[in-house]
Design a protein around this motif. Structure first.
Motif, PDB file in Angstrom:
ATOM      1  N   TYR A 413       0.792  -1.229   0.000  1.00  0.00           N
ATOM      2  CA  TYR A 413       0.000   0.000   0.000  1.00  0.00           C
ATOM      3  C   TYR A 413       0.826   1.282   0.000  1.00  0.00           C
ATOM      4  CZ  TYR A 413      -4.005  -2.965   1.033  1.00  0.00           C
ATOM      5  OH  TYR A 413      -4.987  -3.917   0.960  1.00  0.00           O
ATOM      6  N   GLY A 414       2.139   1.185   0.054  1.00  0.00           N
ATOM      7  CA  GLY A 414       2.956   2.385   0.034  1.00  0.00           C
ATOM      8  C   GLY A 414       3.279   2.890   1.431  1.00  0.00           C
ATOM      9  N   LEU A 415       4.232   3.819   1.478  1.00  0.00           N
ATOM     10  CA  LEU A 415       4.708   4.371   2.740  1.00  0.00           C
ATOM     11  C   LEU A 415       3.931   5.635   3.097  1.00  0.00           C
ATOM     12  CD1 LEU A 415       6.941   3.923   4.881  1.00  0.00           C
ATOM     13  CD2 LEU A 415       8.385   5.483   3.565  1.00  0.00           C
ATOM     14  N   THR A 416       3.582   5.775   4.375  1.00  0.00           N
ATOM     15  CA  THR A 416       2.904   6.971   4.877  1.00  0.00           C
ATOM     16  C   THR A 416       3.624   7.453   6.127  1.00  0.00           C
ATOM     17  OG1 THR A 416       1.375   5.745   6.304  1.00  0.00           O
ATOM     18  CG2 THR A 416       0.678   6.134   4.024  1.00  0.00           C
ATOM     19  N   ARG A 417       3.211   8.614   6.601  1.00  0.00           N
ATOM     20  CA  ARG A 417       3.830   9.175   7.802  1.00  0.00           C
ATOM     21  C   ARG A 417       3.633   8.265   9.006  1.00  0.00           C
ATOM     22  NH1 ARG A 417       1.826  15.484   7.160  1.00  0.00           N
ATOM     23  NH2 ARG A 417       3.456  16.158   5.686  1.00  0.00           N
ATOM     24  N   LEU A 418       2.430   7.767   9.182  1.00  0.00           N
ATOM     25  CA  LEU A 418       2.152   6.912  10.321  1.00  0.00           C
ATOM     26  C   LEU A 418       2.989   5.637  10.267  1.00  0.00           C
ATOM     27  CD1 LEU A 418       0.525   6.309  12.858  1.00  0.00           C
ATOM     28  CD2 LEU A 418      -1.265   5.343  11.397  1.00  0.00           C
ATOM     29  N   ARG A 419       3.045   5.002   9.105  1.00  0.00           N
ATOM     30  CA  ARG A 419       3.799   3.759   8.987  1.00  0.00           C
ATOM     31  C   ARG A 419       5.288   3.977   9.205  1.00  0.00           C
ATOM     32  NH1 ARG A 419       0.326   2.625   3.553  1.00  0.00           N
ATOM     33  NH2 ARG A 419      -1.675   2.414   4.636  1.00  0.00           N
ATOM     34  N   LEU A 420       5.805   5.069   8.661  1.00  0.00           N
ATOM     35  CA  LEU A 420       7.221   5.361   8.865  1.00  0.00           C
ATOM     36  C   LEU A 420       7.508   5.661  10.330  1.00  0.00           C
ATOM     37  CD1 LEU A 420      10.020   5.855   7.693  1.00  0.00           C
ATOM     38  CD2 LEU A 420       9.326   8.227   7.235  1.00  0.00           C
ATOM     39  N   SER A 421       6.601   6.370  10.996  1.00  0.00           N
ATOM     40  CA  SER A 421       6.813   6.728  12.400  1.00  0.00           C
ATOM     41  C   SER A 421       6.818   5.496  13.295  1.00  0.00           C
ATOM     42  CB  SER A 421       5.730   7.707  12.858  1.00  0.00           C
ATOM     43  OG  SER A 421       5.748   8.883  12.086  1.00  0.00           O
ATOM     44  N   VAL A 422       5.848   4.625  13.107  1.00  0.00           N
ATOM     45  CA  VAL A 422       5.741   3.488  14.015  1.00  0.00           C
ATOM     46  C   VAL A 422       6.852   2.466  13.778  1.00  0.00           C
ATOM     47  CG1 VAL A 422       3.263   3.774  14.367  1.00  0.00           C
ATOM     48  CG2 VAL A 422       4.068   2.346  12.501  1.00  0.00           C
ATOM     49  N   VAL A 423       7.278   2.295  12.543  1.00  0.00           N
ATOM     50  CA  VAL A 423       8.367   1.349  12.319  1.00  0.00           C
ATOM     51  C   VAL A 423       9.672   1.920  12.868  1.00  0.00           C
ATOM     52  CG1 VAL A 423       9.150   2.100  10.026  1.00  0.00           C
ATOM     53  CG2 VAL A 423       9.275  -0.312  10.647  1.00  0.00           C
ATOM     54  N   THR A 424       9.826   3.248  12.818  1.00  0.00           N
ATOM     55  CA  THR A 424      10.995   3.871  13.443  1.00  0.00           C
ATOM     56  C   THR A 424      10.961   3.688  14.954  1.00  0.00           C
ATOM     57  OG1 THR A 424      11.067   5.519  11.664  1.00  0.00           O
ATOM     58  CG2 THR A 424      12.284   6.014  13.683  1.00  0.00           C
ATOM     59  N   MET A 425       9.782   3.844  15.534  1.00  0.00           N
ATOM     60  CA  MET A 425       9.637   3.620  16.968  1.00  0.00           C
ATOM     61  C   MET A 425       9.956   2.182  17.340  1.00  0.00           C
ATOM     62  SD  MET A 425       8.944   4.565  20.026  1.00  0.00           S
ATOM     63  CE  MET A 425       8.290   6.227  19.790  1.00  0.00           C
ATOM     64  N   GLU A 426       9.505   1.237  16.527  1.00  0.00           N
ATOM     65  CA  GLU A 426       9.785  -0.179  16.806  1.00  0.00           C
ATOM     66  C   GLU A 426      11.291  -0.458  16.756  1.00  0.00           C
ATOM     67  OE1 GLU A 426       8.767  -4.182  17.656  1.00  0.00           O
ATOM     68  OE2 GLU A 426       7.613  -2.331  17.747  1.00  0.00           O
ATOM     69  N   LEU A 427      11.966   0.125  15.777  1.00  0.00           N
ATOM     70  CA  LEU A 427      13.414  -0.071  15.692  1.00  0.00           C
ATOM     71  C   LEU A 427      14.125   0.547  16.894  1.00  0.00           C
ATOM     72  CD1 LEU A 427      13.963   0.630  11.889  1.00  0.00           C
ATOM     73  CD2 LEU A 427      14.166  -1.566  13.053  1.00  0.00           C
ATOM     74  N   TRP A 428      13.646   1.711  17.357  1.00  0.00           N
ATOM     75  CA  TRP A 428      14.268   2.334  18.522  1.00  0.00           C
ATOM     76  C   TRP A 428      14.036   1.493  19.772  1.00  0.00           C
ATOM     77  CZ3 TRP A 428      12.122   4.639  22.998  1.00  0.00           C
ATOM     78  CH2 TRP A 428      13.053   5.288  23.802  1.00  0.00           C
ATOM     79  N   LEU A 429      12.845   0.931  19.915  1.00  0.00           N
ATOM     80  CA  LEU A 429      12.586   0.052  21.055  1.00  0.00           C
ATOM     81  C   LEU A 429      13.516  -1.165  21.027  1.00  0.00           C
ATOM     82  CD1 LEU A 429       8.684   0.140  21.165  1.00  0.00           C
ATOM     83  CD2 LEU A 429      10.268   1.252  22.744  1.00  0.00           C
ATOM     84  N   GLY A 430      13.772  -1.686  19.832  1.00  0.00           N
ATOM     85  CA  GLY A 430      14.723  -2.784  19.721  1.00  0.00           C
ATOM     86  C   GLY A 430      16.118  -2.375  20.163  1.00  0.00           C
ATOM     87  N   LEU A 431      16.512  -1.151  19.818  1.00  0.00           N
ATOM     88  CA  LEU A 431      17.817  -0.654  20.258  1.00  0.00           C
ATOM     89  C   LEU A 431      17.866  -0.509  21.776  1.00  0.00           C
ATOM     90  CD1 LEU A 431      20.618   0.444  19.609  1.00  0.00           C
ATOM     91  CD2 LEU A 431      19.570   2.688  19.205  1.00  0.00           C
ATOM     92  N   VAL A 432      16.778  -0.057  22.380  1.00  0.00           N
ATOM     93  CA  VAL A 432      16.729   0.050  23.843  1.00  0.00           C
ATOM     94  C   VAL A 432      16.901  -1.323  24.480  1.00  0.00           C
ATOM     95  CG1 VAL A 432      15.236   0.626  25.803  1.00  0.00           C
ATOM     96  CG2 VAL A 432      15.346   2.154  23.829  1.00  0.00           C
ATOM     97  N   ILE A 433      16.300  -2.336  23.897  1.00  0.00           N
ATOM     98  CA  ILE A 433      16.449  -3.692  24.439  1.00  0.00           C
ATOM     99  C   ILE A 433      17.894  -4.156  24.333  1.00  0.00           C
ATOM    100  CG2 ILE A 433      15.789  -6.091  24.046  1.00  0.00           C
ATOM    101  CD1 ILE A 433      13.023  -5.047  23.258  1.00  0.00           C
TER     102      ILE A 433
END
Length: 565
Positions: A413-433
């Motif tokens: 379906y393509g990239l949107t602001r919401l999708r980019l934001s949440v996947v960035t947040m998920e990657l940051w949470l992984g870094l915190v772990i």
């Protein structure tokens, strides 16, 4: 930064300045009547005296306990010390910050935000040096990160990465000024500006009154006279040169802010806000709050069985889920989709949000588990590391699964602001772990600052990479591959997306750029200090290749239909 030892010793010698009100004096003891056996002894009066004396002793004990408790209260422990007198350079820098805010921020946020913040940083530096504080490596890192984050509004037209960058800059500025290293300090440091904003006004007013009374007058009066003479000379000769040469007048008009009478209230408000914030920053640098003194009591240690059994069962659940994910990965999605009746996009969207929340909840579980972890023997510590380390490793697999699901959904379906934001947040949470795992292996005194640094670095990277440009680039590439495009969504992107949208063929190019064109027209011709690099590039693109279709054609292509997030 750290406080000067002489300042701390001076504060210890002057406790009355730390608590100017002080505890209420104890009531005087009642006068003693003649004791038994002495002339004039009255048994009734003596009995009444004994009762009054017992009451007095109880009241005195209560007041002493209350005074001791107040002296050891959390607020008293974190209160800043008495700052050194405000330096003349600090006052001048705060005034310059207010003037810069009034002149540069009235037309919008761009390079002017960083230019207005630089005098405030200079005021903080001078105040810290006057207070005897030393620059530490972490202080330099926070200060450099703060400046880098304030560059983002100068580069990007989009409001959301710029807003995140400004908020992150406030956090790093607070960490640089307070020099904190603990979790309470990292979380509470920005709140110190609220108290310093009020205290900074009194601090500055005391300095102005001292100078107005003659103290230091020989130092600031020549500077004020020279500034006044320089302003008059620049005004007179600048006006003459501008009237003599049109090119110089145009250059001068682009450099000097154009302030109208109608903008007076706004400019005055910006001046006051800039001055107050600069004074608050300097006051914090001179006497920061002691957030590291906020201590949280560890929870009651549980037995090994009581503590580990729920976590071991949770690890087994995570292991089972991850086994299914690996089976799907190696066995292919087609078999799973055939059995579930879902498409690739539906399968991806169905689980991403749940996996994101699962990652967040794991961090909460780890925090609570560390609070109640058994800690009586070396075996307890090994058990805690093994159980929580396993949970962290399994959670990283969950993070990878969530990111993979979002990748599938974006492909569909393509990239949107919401999708980019949440996947960035998920990657940051992984870094915190990952950081949590490292802290469990080598110790975690650095963990709070490392998490804050990673968050700020992520926000900085987010702004420098230009989210709207990435979204536009992804959707344009997708259109070139399969002919699918959502013009209604792309039309709402900021000017940062203009270079990527310019690659679309007509008439879709014009329809996608129509929203950016309308926004730039509504903004008008902004001065250089209020124009971001994204706006400048978009204006150049639209000037060289204007929009060539009308709204009716764009309606037919779906550019004004419903937009998805």
């Amino acid at each position: 930064m750290s406080e000067n030892a002489d300042n701390r010793a001076e504060q210890a010698r002057r406790p009355e300045q730390q608590n100017p009100w002080g505890p209420a004096p104890a009531p005087p003891a009642p006068p003693a009547p003649p004791a038994p056996g002495l002339p004039g002894h009255d048994p009734a009066a003596w009995l009444m005296y004994q009762r009054q004396l017992q009451f007095h002793l109880r009241q005195r004990k209560l007041m002493e306990d209350a005074a001791a408790k107040a002296a050891n209260s959390m607020w008293r422990r974190i209160r800043p010390a008495e700052p050194a007198p405000v330096h003349t350079v600090t006052l001048v820098a705060a005034l310059a910050a207010g003037l810069a805010a009034a002149a540069l921020l009235g037309d919008g946020v761009g390079p002017g935000l960083l230019l207005a913040a630089l005098p405030a940083m200079a005021a903080a530096y001078v105040a810290a040096r006057a207070a005897g504080r030393r620059v530490r490596p972490w202080t330099l890192l926070w200060a450099a990160g703060c400046v880098a984050l304030l560059v983002v509004p100068a580069l990007r037209d989009s409001a959301w990465p710029s807003t995140l960058a400004v908020l992150a800059a406030v956090l790093l500025g607070a960490l640089a000024l307070h020099g904190t290293r603990s979790w309470p300090g990292v979380l509470l440091a920005p709140l110190g500006f609220l108290d310093s904003a009020v205290a900074g006004l009194g601090w500055a007013w005391a300095g102005i009154r001292a100078r107005g009374g003659g103290v230091g007058r020989e130092r600031w009066l020549p500077v004020a006279k020279a500034a006044a003479v320089a302003a008059v000379l620049l005004l007179v000769f600048g006006a003459l040169f501008a009237s003599a040469d049109a090119a110089f007048a145009d250059l001068l008009g682009g450099l000097v802010p154009d302030v109208s009478v109608g903008e007076g209230p706004l400019r005055l408000l910006l001046f006051l806000a800039g001055t107050v914030l600069a004074l608050a920053t300097a006051r914090t640098a001179a006497a920061p709050h002691r957030w590291d003194r906020v201590k949280s009591r560890p929870g009651k240690a549980r037995s090994r069985l009581e503590w580990s059994l729920p976590l071991i069962l949770l690890n087994l659940l995570f292991a089972g889920f991850n086994a299914v994910q690996l089976a799907v990965l190696f066995g292919g999605y087609d078999k799973v989709l055939e059995s579930t009746g879902l498409s690739h996009a539906e399968y991806a969207r169905q689980g991403f949000w749940q996996l994101l929340w699962a990652t967040v909840f794991v961090l909460v579980v780890i925090a609570l588990a560390l609070r109640w972890a058994p800690r009586g023997a070396p075996g307890d510590r090994r058990l805690v590391r093994a159980v929580l380390g396993t949970l962290c490793l399994l959670t990283l697999v969950v993070v990878a699964s969530a990111v993979r699901r979002m990748d599938l959904y974006v492909d569909a379906y393509g990239l949107t602001r919401l999708r980019l934001s949440v996947v960035t947040m998920e990657l940051w949470l992984g870094l915190v772990i990952v950081l949590l795992m490292a802290a469990g292996a080598v110790g975690g005194r650095w963990l709070a600052r490392a998490v804050a640094a990673c968050a700020a670095a992520g926000v900085l990277a987010f702004g420098l990479l230009s989210p709207d440009a990435l979204i536009a680039e992804n959707n344009v590439t997708r259109y070139q591959q399969d002919g699918k495009i959502d013009l209604a969504y792309l039309r709402g992107l900021s000017a940062d997306a203009a270079p990527a949208l310019d690659r679309l063929p007509e008439p879709r190019r014009s329809c996608a750029l129509m929203g950016i064109r309308d926004d730039l027209r509504e903004a008008g011709d902004l001065p250089w200090y209020a124009t971001s690099l994204g706006q400048y590039r978009a204006r150049e693109i639209l000037r060289e290749r204007p929009v060539t279709v009308d709204r009716g054609e764009c309606v037919r292509l779906g550019a004004y239909g419903s937009r998805h997030e």
